[in-house]
Design an enzyme around this catalytic site. Sequence first.
Site, PDB file in Angstrom:
ATOM      1  N   PRO A  80      39.942  41.205  46.227  1.00  0.00           N
ATOM      2  CA  PRO A  80      38.647  40.553  46.412  1.00  0.00           C
ATOM      3  C   PRO A  80      38.540  39.394  45.419  1.00  0.00           C
ATOM      4  CG  PRO A  80      38.393  42.656  45.270  1.00  0.00           C
ATOM      5  CD  PRO A  80      39.841  42.541  45.615  1.00  0.00           C
ATOM      6  N   GLY A  82      37.026  36.709  42.902  1.00  0.00           N
ATOM      7  CA  GLY A  82      35.860  36.735  42.020  1.00  0.00           C
ATOM      8  C   GLY A  82      35.542  38.107  41.466  1.00  0.00           C
ATOM      9  N   GLY A  86      42.173  39.118  38.959  1.00  0.00           N
ATOM     10  CA  GLY A  86      43.278  38.164  38.835  1.00  0.00           C
ATOM     11  C   GLY A  86      43.662  37.482  40.131  1.00  0.00           C
ATOM     12  N   SER A  88      42.869  34.485  41.183  1.00  0.00           N
ATOM     13  CA  SER A  88      43.260  33.075  41.038  1.00  0.00           C
ATOM     14  C   SER A  88      44.669  32.968  40.447  1.00  0.00           C
ATOM     15  CB  SER A  88      42.246  32.283  40.215  1.00  0.00           C
ATOM     16  OG  SER A  88      42.143  32.793  38.913  1.00  0.00           O
ATOM     17  N   ALA A  89      45.019  33.880  39.534  1.00  0.00           N
ATOM     18  CA  ALA A  89      46.398  33.879  39.023  1.00  0.00           C
ATOM     19  C   ALA A  89      47.364  34.272  40.135  1.00  0.00           C
ATOM     20  CB  ALA A  89      46.537  34.850  37.848  1.00  0.00           C
ATOM     21  N   ASP A 130      46.716  36.423  32.540  1.00  0.00           N
ATOM     22  CA  ASP A 130      46.695  36.734  33.983  1.00  0.00           C
ATOM     23  C   ASP A 130      47.954  36.227  34.683  1.00  0.00           C
ATOM     24  OD1 ASP A 130      44.107  37.495  33.343  1.00  0.00           O
ATOM     25  OD2 ASP A 130      43.245  36.680  35.185  1.00  0.00           O
TER      26      ASP A 130
HETATM   27  O1  PMV Z   1      38.021  37.507  33.534  1.00  0.00           O
HETATM   28  P1  PMV Z   1      39.483  37.739  33.431  1.00  0.00           P
HETATM   29  O2  PMV Z   1      39.910  39.021  34.036  1.00  0.00           O
HETATM   30  O3  PMV Z   1      40.299  36.630  33.942  1.00  0.00           O
HETATM   31  O4  PMV Z   1      39.830  37.942  31.884  1.00  0.00           O
HETATM   32  C1  PMV Z   1      39.420  37.087  30.859  1.00  0.00           C
HETATM   33  C2  PMV Z   1      40.054  37.584  29.583  1.00  0.00           C
HETATM   34  C3  PMV Z   1      39.580  36.875  28.342  1.00  0.00           C
HETATM   35  O5  PMV Z   1      40.244  37.496  27.252  1.00  0.00           O
HETATM   36  C4  PMV Z   1      38.087  37.032  28.157  1.00  0.00           C
HETATM   37  C5  PMV Z   1      39.903  35.384  28.385  1.00  0.00           C
HETATM   38  C6  PMV Z   1      41.388  35.087  28.357  1.00  0.00           C
HETATM   39  O6  PMV Z   1      41.787  34.052  28.915  1.00  0.00           O
HETATM   40  O7  PMV Z   1      42.165  35.839  27.752  1.00  0.00           O
END
Ligand code: PMV
Length: 317
Positions: A80, A82, A86, A88-89, A130
């Site tokens: 899903p 948003g 991950g 977008s990665a 990610d």
């Molecule tokens: O929101 P996510 O799952 O992409 O994770 C962000 C993780 C942080 O540590 C808050 C930011 C980062 O880039 O490491």
Amino acid sequence: MSAASAPGKIILMGEHAVVFGRPAIALAIDLRLRCSVRPSMVSTLNGQPMDDRAGPYIATVLRENWEGGPLAIDITSDLPSGSGLGSSAAVTVATLGAIYASKGRMVPETIARRAFDVESTVQGRASPIDTSISSHGGGIFISSHRSDNLLWEISRDTRRWFIHDCEVPKMTLVVGFTGKKAPTGPLVAKVRRYADRSGFAREIIDEIGTLTMEGLSRMRAGDVEALGRLLTKNHNLLTILGVSTPALQRLVDAAMPYSYGAKLTGAGGGGSMIALTDEPEKVATAIRARGGIPFIVRTGADGVREEVDPDLFMVSR
Ligand code: PMV
């Protein structure tokens, strides 16, 4: 035609603290995104004209990594978007995978580096966590110090991350998506402001780093009970840092009676939580009852990989 797939991820421990050079652990999960590419008269994404609005990550991948003519790109995904899992990665890594597969060489390290560049261009990404986990699969341990099982090192400006392989036992986790994803950037900035003006916040960040190191050794030992307790402690510290929300807390509370531990995962402010459990159905039901969207996920997923039969992968998982 060539095709590749890449997994989604959860951050098991250490989010936010990783932005300050503390360690973090990320795990690939068995929800995947698949990308196929083939030469075409015009560039398309799932049959529609391709542009930055339709697919900012894919358009950036092509601009930065593709010298050939127009491509028809098709994406299918279990992830899903948003939700903080991950996606977008995964779309960046899988598209790079398909492009590199078409050139006959797909090296996860190269893909991880290129994917981090793309995420940085599109969203000013804070860390390569990610993109590295989606490329490598399994589990990674990211730190500002080099240690055993180093996979690769990534630097940007004055920052430097060492990405290590970390062995992951088979574990079942339930993800609870709140249905609302807050953008990562403002949450990272909020924690940064707090840490800049408060020694207490800096102590919390240090404490998360210590817990994460302990979590790493508990996970390696397969001690899910101790690991679960550490997850819950990590959640409580993230709450003090101000990145949890009432909706996340509701889902964590719902999961706790059937779990070894539970915490928000990723940036917070919405997004998702995770629960470590051996009663996934009960946890999923409890999460649904509190308005969350549950996904039962398993660890040990492959990283980026070429998909040899693109027609089959469109329908199977
Ligand atoms: O929101 P996510 O799952 O992409 O994770 C962000 C993780 C942080 O540590 C808050 C930011 C980062 O880039 O490491």
